[in-house]
Design an enzyme around this catalytic site. Sequence first.
Site, PDB file in Angstrom:
ATOM      1  N   LEU A 129     -22.230  38.438  63.639  1.00  0.00           N
ATOM      2  CA  LEU A 129     -21.275  37.860  63.843  1.00  0.00           C
ATOM      3  C   LEU A 129     -20.809  38.727  64.391  1.00  0.00           C
ATOM      4  O   LEU A 129     -20.393  39.714  63.431  1.00  0.00           O
ATOM      5  CB  LEU A 129     -20.948  36.928  62.488  1.00  0.00           C
ATOM      6  CG  LEU A 129     -21.634  35.882  61.824  1.00  0.00           C
ATOM      7  CD1 LEU A 129     -20.892  35.578  61.158  1.00  0.00           C
ATOM      8  CD2 LEU A 129     -21.573  34.498  62.630  1.00  0.00           C
ATOM      9  N   ASP A 130     -20.079  39.259  65.470  1.00  0.00           N
ATOM     10  CA  ASP A 130     -18.822  40.467  65.465  1.00  0.00           C
ATOM     11  C   ASP A 130     -18.015  39.733  65.169  1.00  0.00           C
ATOM     12  O   ASP A 130     -17.617  37.921  66.120  1.00  0.00           O
ATOM     13  CB  ASP A 130     -19.038  40.183  67.508  1.00  0.00           C
ATOM     14  CG  ASP A 130     -20.233  41.107  67.742  1.00  0.00           C
ATOM     15  OD1 ASP A 130     -21.022  41.611  66.685  1.00  0.00           O
ATOM     16  OD2 ASP A 130     -20.852  40.266  68.978  1.00  0.00           O
ATOM     17  N   VAL A 131     -16.923  40.364  64.514  1.00  0.00           N
ATOM     18  CA  VAL A 131     -15.624  39.659  63.924  1.00  0.00           C
ATOM     19  C   VAL A 131     -14.488  40.812  64.238  1.00  0.00           C
ATOM     20  O   VAL A 131     -14.518  41.779  64.528  1.00  0.00           O
ATOM     21  CB  VAL A 131     -15.764  39.018  62.441  1.00  0.00           C
ATOM     22  CG1 VAL A 131     -17.204  38.896  62.165  1.00  0.00           C
ATOM     23  CG2 VAL A 131     -15.759  40.640  61.110  1.00  0.00           C
ATOM     24  N   TYR A 143     -16.531  36.620  67.183  1.00  0.00           N
ATOM     25  CA  TYR A 143     -16.277  36.331  69.119  1.00  0.00           C
ATOM     26  C   TYR A 143     -17.836  36.573  68.760  1.00  0.00           C
ATOM     27  O   TYR A 143     -18.182  37.158  68.860  1.00  0.00           O
ATOM     28  CB  TYR A 143     -15.463  37.711  68.893  1.00  0.00           C
ATOM     29  CG  TYR A 143     -13.702  37.947  68.633  1.00  0.00           C
ATOM     30  CD1 TYR A 143     -13.257  38.128  70.826  1.00  0.00           C
ATOM     31  CD2 TYR A 143     -13.315  37.520  67.720  1.00  0.00           C
ATOM     32  CE1 TYR A 143     -12.507  38.225  70.212  1.00  0.00           C
ATOM     33  CE2 TYR A 143     -12.236  37.620  67.442  1.00  0.00           C
ATOM     34  CZ  TYR A 143     -10.863  37.789  68.804  1.00  0.00           C
ATOM     35  OH  TYR A 143      -9.886  37.807  68.894  1.00  0.00           O
ATOM     36  N   ASN A 173     -20.345  42.556  62.299  1.00  0.00           N
ATOM     37  CA  ASN A 173     -19.936  43.831  62.670  1.00  0.00           C
ATOM     38  C   ASN A 173     -19.116  43.957  63.441  1.00  0.00           C
ATOM     39  O   ASN A 173     -18.538  42.651  63.968  1.00  0.00           O
ATOM     40  CB  ASN A 173     -20.683  43.610  64.261  1.00  0.00           C
ATOM     41  CG  ASN A 173     -21.015  44.994  64.989  1.00  0.00           C
ATOM     42  OD1 ASN A 173     -19.945  46.267  64.571  1.00  0.00           O
ATOM     43  ND2 ASN A 173     -21.685  44.372  66.484  1.00  0.00           N
TER      44      ASN A 173
END
Length: 260
Positions: A129-131, A143, A173
């Site tokens: 998970l890109d946050v 995101y 991330n």
Amino acid sequence: MLRPRIIPCLLVHDHGLVKTVSFKSPKYVGDPINAVKIFNEKEADELIVLDIDASVENAEPNYKLIADLAAECRMPLCYGGGVRTVAQAKHIISLGVEKVAISSAAVENPQLVSRIADEVGRQSVVVVLDVKKRMLSKEYDVYTHNGKKNTKLNAVEFAKLAQASGAGEIVINSIEQDGQMKGYDLALAERIRAAVQIPVTFLGGAGSLEDIEKLIEKCGVVGASAGSLFVFKGAYKAVLINYPSIGQRDELVGRALRWS
């Protein structure tokens, strides 16, 4: 007993390794296979390799590169990038990769996580998970597409959903901390760690071994991943792959968890 893992994260872009800052301005840092050889020699705990082109370009995973990495790698390997189907995940695992990472596809279709876990085993499924923190808020959004698309999904709640869907591990991330080398977002890490029971790895911001120690001290047995810390050296960020020795790791973990 489980212990914290210290994990280099390598980004693949245009068939080479790069390092980004806040998901922008990729800087070439070397050849993927050479990097793996060095981390083998340094006896790294684990390795994460993410192809940052595949999902954005809707491309198939680079199976030739994956096979070459798996053949060279003497540590557990997690590979992500472009995985959108169960068949792709099974093929990657068949090449000798221990864990397959899913990001955009997992966000768009959480049921895919369940289907892959049923086929390859939950322990081999990682959701990345890109946050990024919402402006004027304590909440974080998920995101996709290299930080370009805000899904408006709450990061903490989606981490819970990923766990419920069958993920064996979650990688968080931080877009804002990426490449900054000023430390992890400890407030975010603490919230995610408290929200789920499966293993969690945090990525983005580590600039020193002390930053890793602080993360472990705050969150306990977690994965502490880093990119810049393990590929740059010195104030001018000369490219030099490095990694702490076994003695340094034991000392760091001992201090952080008061095992010493």
